[in-house]
Design an enzyme around this catalytic site. Sequence first.
Site, mmCIF file in Angstrom:
data_model
loop_
_atom_site.group_PDB
_atom_site.id
_atom_site.type_symbol
_atom_site.label_atom_id
_atom_site.label_comp_id
_atom_site.label_asym_id
_atom_site.label_seq_id
_atom_site.Cartn_x
_atom_site.Cartn_y
_atom_site.Cartn_z
ATOM 1 N N CYS A 186 33.198 56.610 1.402
ATOM 2 C CA CYS A 186 34.343 57.333 1.977
ATOM 3 C C CYS A 186 34.556 56.938 3.434
ATOM 4 O O CYS A 186 35.702 56.798 3.891
ATOM 5 C CB CYS A 186 34.117 58.845 1.889
ATOM 6 S SG CYS A 186 33.940 59.436 0.202
HETATM 7 C C1 BEZ Z 1 30.386 57.686 -0.982
HETATM 8 O O1 BEZ Z 1 31.434 57.876 -0.386
HETATM 9 O O2 BEZ Z 1 29.598 56.823 -0.628
HETATM 10 C C2 BEZ Z 1 30.029 58.505 -2.170
HETATM 11 C C3 BEZ Z 1 30.485 59.820 -2.268
HETATM 12 C C4 BEZ Z 1 30.121 60.580 -3.363
HETATM 13 C C5 BEZ Z 1 29.335 60.017 -4.357
HETATM 14 C C6 BEZ Z 1 28.935 58.691 -4.273
HETATM 15 C C7 BEZ Z 1 29.281 57.934 -3.172
#
Ligand code: BEZ
Length: 211
Positions: A45
Amino acid sequence: MAIQLGDTAPDFTAETTDGQIKFHQWLGTSWGVLFSHPKDFTPVCTTELGEVARLKPEFEKRNVKVIGLSVDPIESHKAWVGDIKETQGHALNFPLIADSDRKISNLYGMIHPNANDTLTVRSVFVIGPDKKVKLTITYPASTGRNFHEILRVIDSLQLTAKHSVATPVNWKFGEDVIIVPSVTDEQAKEKFPGGWKALKPYLRIVAQPRQ
Ligand code: BEZ
């Protein structure tokens, strides 16, 4: 029922990093991209939000407003934005919705309980100036999106909204397009006086019309 292409994008009022927003009013006459991410302070994210901030001029060039969303509270969003700037080199320059009560996530079907029953997946909604949904895509939490692809689709949507054309596989702005089957050859002669190449009667290739 899930939101489908051609539906009116549901309106809402939201708390965002830029203050309270009434969605339809905020969109005004612009196109819009509403996208969800699963969680603040997560790696994928962080890269996505930095990339959208970097690409903001590209969205603006196309008259598109961008807005993000997760179910994290506003204090979390505000605490996280420093990390986006520090690690991605681009400060958040678009609003991020804090949807702690999941009102908007549920309205747009951004929570897929069999994937995760509390967090939003990576949903994207492209909304036209008529407030109709033009594109929906959904990625899992583990896969960061390609926002160049979203710009590419917007280029196609904006072109096909104006001209009687469709865009072929892997099309990019400036490349040849396809005359839609509902246009007869007679009509095509008027619309495309420069002519076209017919590989089949239904497969007519023409230079991209000017925007
Ligand atoms: C991420 O943004 O890295 C992420 C968020 C939730 C679950 C898996 C990855």
